[in-house]
Write an enzyme that holds these catalytic residues in place. Structure first.
Site, mmCIF file in Angstrom:
data_model
loop_
_atom_site.group_PDB
_atom_site.id
_atom_site.type_symbol
_atom_site.label_atom_id
_atom_site.label_comp_id
_atom_site.label_asym_id
_atom_site.label_seq_id
_atom_site.Cartn_x
_atom_site.Cartn_y
_atom_site.Cartn_z
ATOM 1 N N GLU A 97 0.824 -1.202 0.000
ATOM 2 C CA GLU A 97 0.000 0.000 0.000
ATOM 3 C C GLU A 97 0.858 1.252 0.000
ATOM 4 O O GLU A 97 1.955 1.266 0.554
ATOM 5 C CB GLU A 97 -0.904 0.015 1.242
ATOM 6 N N CYS A 110 3.295 8.684 1.184
ATOM 7 C CA CYS A 110 3.867 7.756 2.162
ATOM 8 C C CYS A 110 4.046 6.405 1.466
ATOM 9 O O CYS A 110 3.078 5.803 1.009
ATOM 10 C CB CYS A 110 2.906 7.651 3.346
ATOM 11 N N CYS A 117 6.150 -7.002 7.787
ATOM 12 C CA CYS A 117 7.201 -6.417 8.628
ATOM 13 C C CYS A 117 7.636 -7.451 9.651
ATOM 14 O O CYS A 117 6.849 -8.320 10.033
ATOM 15 C CB CYS A 117 6.654 -5.182 9.344
ATOM 16 N N CYS A 121 5.664 -4.333 16.274
ATOM 17 C CA CYS A 121 5.314 -3.300 17.258
ATOM 18 C C CYS A 121 3.846 -3.533 17.625
ATOM 19 O O CYS A 121 3.006 -3.730 16.745
ATOM 20 C CB CYS A 121 5.506 -1.907 16.665
ATOM 21 N N CYS A 124 0.901 -1.541 15.973
ATOM 22 C CA CYS A 124 0.934 -1.335 14.516
ATOM 23 C C CYS A 124 0.260 -2.489 13.776
ATOM 24 O O CYS A 124 0.583 -3.660 14.014
ATOM 25 C CB CYS A 124 2.382 -1.184 14.058
ATOM 26 N N CYS A 342 -1.297 6.238 9.723
ATOM 27 C CA CYS A 342 -0.075 5.605 10.245
ATOM 28 C C CYS A 342 -0.410 4.314 10.952
ATOM 29 O O CYS A 342 -1.257 4.297 11.849
ATOM 30 C CB CYS A 342 0.568 6.466 11.326
#
Ligand code: SAH
Length: 352
Positions: A97, A110, A117, A121, A124, A342
């Site tokens: 994305e 962005c 990932c 975290c 997230c 975010c």
């Protein structure tokens, strides 16, 4: 005939290719490479036949040897605040994305550096998607090309004014591709984004920061999110490997080389990292190198255990930092309704 994809070249390998495969004379190769590079990256020409600065015979030879194919947009979502999120399907079928965030005087794109990932975290959403792969530099740059094409952003007055590597993934775990992608983004003959128009955001892979200072040199953002190791470790497992003290040391070095303030990102989680004590600890930390803090509204996603800090508590936290003489801004969340804010990015791709 086997075609190479243009976007897999950097400027030097394009020159090399023109000499070797197209037998272009050495003395003309810089000029020809520049013409190709400019037509594609500056003007957005996506068909060889339209590379009008090249002689016709060269265009016809090139047509057989290189392709200008780009990954395709699979889905577009537009937020009621104007933010646009594109889901991009890569050639290998994986999805990634990228998000366009227009503001009054600027617009930020962005972009992602990985599919999934490894960092996990806790706050997230991308962290719930396991790492599928590192993006190639072409896949990173093509997010920008695709967005520019959609927005018809080819005039000197750029629509996309800033680029942030704050999408999916950890840029410093894909250092080599990120580095080449940024070289391409910065190239004056092409996309021409200055170092101060690009921000790389890292969860704090401290041992890569010195290399980034020397070889990347853009603005750096550190996802700090807590002023002490005990809190940080609860929300960011990476802190077990790279402690805050080590991060500070490397940030000092980065700012001594790049000579700009480092942005500390601080997502505000209710009852976790948002009390007065944390603010005071953060002030002490900020005294140690040139930096500013960006307080980020937490963006929830399905299944997450955290709540956003109330607005008035965010302001109180910010005031403590400002009163101590440092810059603290509160980043308004954008694109929440389309899961484009975010930490909300996630695709369905999984490792085969
Ligand atoms: N891996 C890099 C870049 C990707 S995350 C990094 O960690 O910096 C981009 C930013 O969004 C980071 O600061 C990240 O901590 C933050 N973020 C992640 N989840 C979030 C959420 N749910 N709400 C608000 N910000 C979030």
């Amino acid at each position: 005939m086997f075609q190479k994809n243009f976007f897999d070249f950097n400027f030097d390998s394009l020159k090399h290719f023109l000499i070797k495969d197209l037998k272009i004379e050495e003395k003309k190769v810089s000029m020809r490479s520049k013409q190709i590079w400019q037509s594609i990256y500056k003007k957005g020409s996506f068909e060889i036949k339209n590379l009008s600065t090249l002689p016709l015979d060269l265009r016809s030879k090139l047509k057989d040897l290189i392709s200008l194919k780009r990954p395709q947009i699979k889905k577009t979502q537009t937020s009621n605040d104007g933010t646009i999120k594109w889901l991009i399907k890569l050639f290998d079928g994986n999805e990634v994305e990228c998000v366009y965030i227009p503001e009054q005087t600027r617009a930020t794109l962005c972009i992602s550096s990985q599919v999934g990932c490894t960092l996990n975290c806790r706050f997230c959403h991308t962290g719930t998607q396991r790492l599928v792969k590192n993006l190639s530099f072409a896949e990173i740059v093509n997010q920008v090309m695709i967005a520019k094409e959609k927005l018809n952003d080819w005039s000197d007055q750029k629509k996309i004014t800033n680029i942030v590597l704050m999408g999916m993934g950890e840029p410093f775990y894909n250092f080599d591709n990120v580095k080449i992608a940024i070289e391409i983004l910065k190239d004056k003959e092409g996309l021409n984004y200055g170092s101060k128009k690009i921000t790389v955001s890292t969860a704090g892979i401290a041992n890569k920061i010195p290399e980034a200072a020397k070889e990347i040199g853009t603005y750096l953002a550190i996802s700090l999110h807590a002023p002490s190791d005990d809190i940080r470790e609860l929300i960011m497992p990476i802190n077990k490997k790279f402690k805050i003290k080590n991060l500070i040391k490397q940030c000092k070095y980065y700012s001594s080389i790049v000579k700009e303030k480092i942005t500390l990102e601080y997502v505000m989680l209710r009852g976790v990292n948002d009390n007065v004590k944390c603010a005071k600890q953060l002030v002490k930390l900020m005294a140690q190198f040139p930096c500013k803090v960006n307080l980020i509204e937490f963006n929830p996603w399905p299944g997450v255990q955290y709540l956003p800090t109330k607005r008035e508590d965010m302001e109180k936290f910010g005031n403590i930092i400002q009163k101590a003489g440092y810059v603290a801004t509160i980043r308004r969340s954008r694109g929440q309704d389309i899961f484009g804010a975010c930490g909300q990015l996630r695709t369905e791709s999984s490792k085969k």
